[in-house]
Design an enzyme around this catalytic site. Structure first.
Site, PDB file in Angstrom:
ATOM      1  N   THR B 190      37.824   0.580  48.721  1.00 23.29           N
ATOM      2  CA  THR B 190      38.855   0.072  49.502  1.00 23.29           C
ATOM      3  C   THR B 190      40.184   0.650  49.317  1.00 23.29           C
ATOM      4  OG1 THR B 190      39.062  -2.136  48.269  1.00 23.29           O
ATOM      5  CG2 THR B 190      37.453  -2.093  50.140  1.00 23.29           C
ATOM      6  N   GLY B 202      38.290  -5.329  42.492  1.00 20.22           N
ATOM      7  CA  GLY B 202      38.076  -6.384  41.477  1.00 20.22           C
ATOM      8  C   GLY B 202      38.025  -6.041  40.133  1.00 20.22           C
ATOM      9  N   GLU B 442      33.297  -7.717  52.632  1.00 21.57           N
ATOM     10  CA  GLU B 442      32.087  -7.150  52.997  1.00 21.57           C
ATOM     11  C   GLU B 442      31.739  -7.088  54.274  1.00 21.57           C
ATOM     12  OE1 GLU B 442      30.970  -6.301  49.066  1.00 21.57           O
ATOM     13  OE2 GLU B 442      29.623  -5.662  50.710  1.00 21.57           O
TER      14      GLU B 442
END
Lengths: 652, 652
Positions: B190, B202, B442
């Site tokens: 992303t 993350g 998602e």
């Protein structure tokens, strides 16, 4: 278009983005052509109306005072000014333990105190002073809910109780000291599942020096009902006093700057003089005297000043919605995604019809509800014994409706900002956790709405029994013949105030009749009145909603009517039509009970879509009129590309 | 009943509570008669069905493995066991900074690692192993979303990418090391508003040693499209490596145990061998070779394994709903408020019709969605190239629908618990903040649902064009004659599977036709196909919902059908009827498009009310079958009076 090829096209567009940087060794960090920030003020058309004039309508009062308070907060390092790109935002540091949040909340209170923000909050009086206080509460709440609640407990619950339930001896002892925040009072009324322990007492866990205690008064073993007493619970050094035990209520989803506690009182002695004796007293010889004979009415008298809380909550909720909408609209004008035409430029989110449908009706509702909150505030500050009933019903229905609306708006705006909405610095996500409590405190919203319907039922039954016309609460339309809704709804009809009010009045009238009839049918089948009401909860919900929406529409239309002709009035007309028609779109009762034909409902939906298109160019102007200073918005409301750049890290 | 007298009665009841303690000097701390706790197991009727059997239906697989993992978490002090009354609950300490939450998340991972929880997570394979992993994810997510996301990034995004995009050299180097958590990988896909900066990664901010990078591959200046590369981003001492810069994404509304970061890569060199080369490679001589000729299809191949995320999210969401419902139902059976008959005993919240209406339909939906999640998981773990399309569509529709349902359930349950729902120790409130992200990550839920409708539209157009029957996605009903809905709906009809499926199929069929027709009308008026689809977003939403609800009903009915006759099957029948009829009640499209007459819709609503009454006695049994261990519920689910007593403070 099979899904594989659709997925492939989607993939191609994503691949296009990843392609954009056009990486070259010479300028590896050059911003991609597809990622650039245009300030919406430059890309959008200039305002078609006077922004300041709209703000005057929406804020209603005390604009200069609000701006003064906003600046006070912006100026102080205690309010955590945070550099981001070339801007500064004030936002609490929520990456702190509850102990830290409580400590900084106290320091912020001291700061505002010394700047004179609370002057007259306890000792002042009159509608102007009360409106100003309410405006200040809205502003403080935008910064941090804990700060506003902590102040509310001491200044309005404790201070209000001393003022309204106490007499001169209490006023002399505590009013000035409270205004100067020397005495920090709390308000011990709620109990654990209504048990022996005073529970959720804001301010009790750490800071309160005094409390109001609601407790039974027994004289010679005979209960005289609930009375309000004052007790000091901590000494000058902050130690909990004898016969009092206090425990923390613990970490919460929000409001961690407020030290909610549980208090146990064990044989605590309260001097006779510390009974708050405005409605009842015990004489030195032990004799009980009261100006109100009925025990329950005495208690009700104690509850009355609490109405301030509901008025304040309703007004605050709508102000919080404005923060979220201002952020989400500005972001939606600068965040682009995909192109609509082949190889066309990427399109700002707010140019997507579905994105408009998510946000623009919420803007219209927020504007309409601003008018309603202003109406409620004015009604409250000019209260008389005659307006008590209206205040009770309007404050109940608007507290519930405006806080529900706020939670919905926050959630929708958070999602409209994607993951960015969850970053604490962007405010919207954290406001969800902070403001969720509004839907259950000071009266659970569902219970309040049921009470509204019960009150309307009482009006209905009284009018029927006495064969008297309806009067008050805007119910006079019930005395007129049932409005006729035209079969063929043109755009012009759909946007007329008369049609909109007729339709909302029709729904309210019919639902009130249905509710009365269902309750009486249950009673005819042997149910108690109470049970009959409980079993009719759906109609009660529908009716309360119908009453509230009709009320809001009427108030908003009144605010429109008094404007002179021109662009602002036209805008208010669009917003009012959007408000009315989105109410129709979102409430299935128009179809369920046949207030509209399927064709008419389809026409209303189509009109909402048209209104989305017409309001879209004004979106930036309207949220700019909300009067929220830039520093109280967030990085994604401005140049979020710069704010997230490596260069801006040094400011963080 | 004028509001003043209603208010007075309300006041009288409150006064009654405050009166209850009947304070006497002798026993000042005696609990009030009106505040006592009856364990619901004693006050409710015994289960009418086999609780373990219902759990087998709802959990679907790996019950013993789940219980083993629950016990592992309960046993460790790292999971913050917290005494409350005579019970112990495991609950993360959210009164911590993000730095503390991240540190403890890492320690919890180490603990689970050493107990063997992740064995086979990267190196294992086969449907059984995959189902077991999914079950473990559900259990871990119940404890803390951060823990589950942090694991998901390393084990499934990073590990999955190495496995599916890499070849033997990558497998040898990283698979085992990943399973042993020696290599901590992250997944840099992303970007900020799809820009140059990898964003929201993350694990990047603090802990990741390696990352997958999605980036353009240029060979001699010619782009071959997106490929996946591996780069080490930290050395063995945790220092960020040269040519890499990393910044923290900051504090969030939830998931503060996950260290999301932004990464900049500046002229980073990646060895040729670290291109993940399962579908494309660069030979030592610089020549580019690929088994997939189309650039976009190559990228699509890289996206495919991400489907795991959606399956996992859908399954997790429904498990979180169970936690909230188990707590809210148990609280609703022990928290009493007011009496229904004059001077009668106080009534548990769940005996109020409105409270039943709030919670019982959510229970039915949660059960039905459990079946749907199990179906999706089985479809996924047995995936073949032929099922890819179905998996894409079902995972999109169920990810969106189950996470929306979860947020709604959490919000409703939080409010059903009043202020107690906001105490962090009571879990529900904090889960709102932690799980809100599921509706946008998602794949944004709204976008996913629009994709579902576009896929259905493609099926429709293909069937029309080829004059071929519908096949797959449960759309075969489109080949049959349009179902006839009886005009007079008896209770028996309303509860029949045939009627329910007919009605939901009718809605889907009609909406698909309407959607196709609206899109083609817009096109006929000169809009592009893309714009026509964007303008038809409302019908697309309605259609996607219709498709999803029909799918869930069908799957749930199948689970009911295979049961042998008896009390469990009867219960499943009640739940299925509740599911079907609440779908009807809540979707205005049944009225809007005339699938039901007003009378029939009223009959359906009445039947939901009857079903509330019939399901009420089973409420405790059903939530007990959810299989959530007591330690993962919260104090208000048990003796909350004792838990809040002074005596229990020493345990806190």
């Amino acid at each position: 278009m099979d899904p594989q090829s659709a997925a492939a096209r989607h993939v191609a567009i994503i691949a296009g983005h990843l392609n954009c940087p056009s990486p070259s060794a010479a300028a590896p960090l050059a911003l991609a052509a597809c990622l650039h920030y245009d300030p919406p003020e430059l890309s959008e058309k200039p305002p078609a109306f006077d922004l300041a004039a709209l703000r005057r309508v929406l804020d209603g009062h005390d604009l200069a005072a609000r701006d003064w308070l906003f600046r006070l907060m912006e100026e102080s390092p205690l309010f955590c000014p945070r550099g981001s790109g070339d801007r500064t935002f004030v936002v609490p540091d929520y990456n702190q333990t509850k102990e830290q949040q409580r400590a900084v909340t106290m320091r912020r209170i001291e700061y505002l105190l010394h700047r004179g923000v609370f002057e007259g909050w306890v000792t002042g009086s009159g509608p102007e002073a009360e409106l100003r206080k309410l405006a200040f509460f809205e502003c403080i709440a935008i910064y941090d809910h804990s700060l506003s609640i902590k102040l509310g407990v001491t200044y309005f619950l404790w201070g209000g109780a001393i003022r309204f339930f106490g007499t001169k001896r209490h006023h002399d002892k505590w009013l000035k000291a409270t205004e100067d925040y020397q005495v920090k009072g709390c308000f011990a009324m709620t109990e654990l599942g209504h048990g022996t322990q005073k529970y959720w007492i804001g301010g009790a866990a750490n800071d309160a020096t005094h409390t109001i205690i609601f407790s039974q008064l027994l004289i010679n073993g005979i209960s005289q009902g609930i009375h309000a007493f004052v007790a000091q619970i901590r000494d000058a050094d902050g130690n909990v006093r004898p016969n009092v035990r206090i425990a923390d209520c613990g970490h919460k989803t929000g409001l961690n700057g407020v030290d909610n506690g549980r208090i146990w009182f064990d044989n605590l002695r309260v001097p006779r003089e510390d009974l708050l004796n405005s409605v009842a007293d015990v004489l030195p010889d032990g004799q009980y005297v009261s100006s109100i004979k009925d025990k329950d009415k005495r208690f009700a008298a104690f509850m009355a000043p609490l109405t301030f809380g509901r008025v304040n909550i309703a007004a605050t909720a709508v102000y919080i919605s404005k923060v979220a909408l201002a952020i989400a609209v500005r972001y939606g004008l600068t965040r682009r995604a995909f192109s609509i035409s082949a190889n066309g430029p990427e399109v700002p989110l707010l140019d997507y019809p579905s994105h408009q449908w998510r946000l623009l009706p919420l803007i219209a509702k927020t504007c309409a509800m601003s008018s309603a909150a202003n109406y409620l505030k004015r009604l409250y500050v000019k209260r008389t014994p005659e307006t008590n009933k209206s205040i009770h019903i309007y404050s109940s229905s608007l507290k519930a409706t405006l806080t529900w609306h706020n939670m919905r708006t926050l959630q929708e705006c958070r999602k409209a900002c994607g993951g960015q909405g969850l970053k604490t610095e962007n405010r919207i996500g954290i406001l969800i956790g902070e403001y969720d409590v509004q839907s259950t405190f000071e009266g659970d919203n569902n219970v309040l709405m049921q009470q509204v319907s019960k009150a309307l039922l009482a009006e209905y039954l009284a009018a029927e029994k006495m064969k008297s016309p309806f009067e008050g609460l805007g119910l006079e339309h019930m005395n007129d013949p049932c409005p006729i809704i035209p079969a063929d709804l043109t755009s012009c009809t759909l946007r007329s105030i008369k049609f909109q009010l007729d339709l909302l009045c029709l729904r309210e009238r019919d639902l009130l009749g249905r509710y009365a009839s269902e309750v009486s049918q249950y009673q005819a089948h042997g149910e108690s009145k109470k049970m009959a009401v409980l079993l009719s909860h759906q109609l009660a919900d529908e009716l309360a909603r119908a009453f509230t929406e009709r009320t809001i529409l009427q108030i908003f239309a009144d605010d429109e009517m008094i404007q002179s002709a021109g662009p602002l009035k036209e805008l208010l007309g669009l917003l009012r039509s959007m408000y009315a028609l989105i109410c129709v779109e979102e409430d299935a009762s128009f179809l369920r009970y046949g207030y509209l034909s399927l064709e008419s409902a389809a026409a209303a939906r189509k009109e909402v879509m048209k209104l989305c298109g017409e309001l879209r160019p004004d979106a930036l102007s309207v949220v700019s009129s909300f009067g929220i200073p830039d520093a109280f918005l967030s990085p994604i409301a401005f140049d979020w590309i710069q704010a997230n750049s490596w260069a801006s890290l040094s400011n963080e």
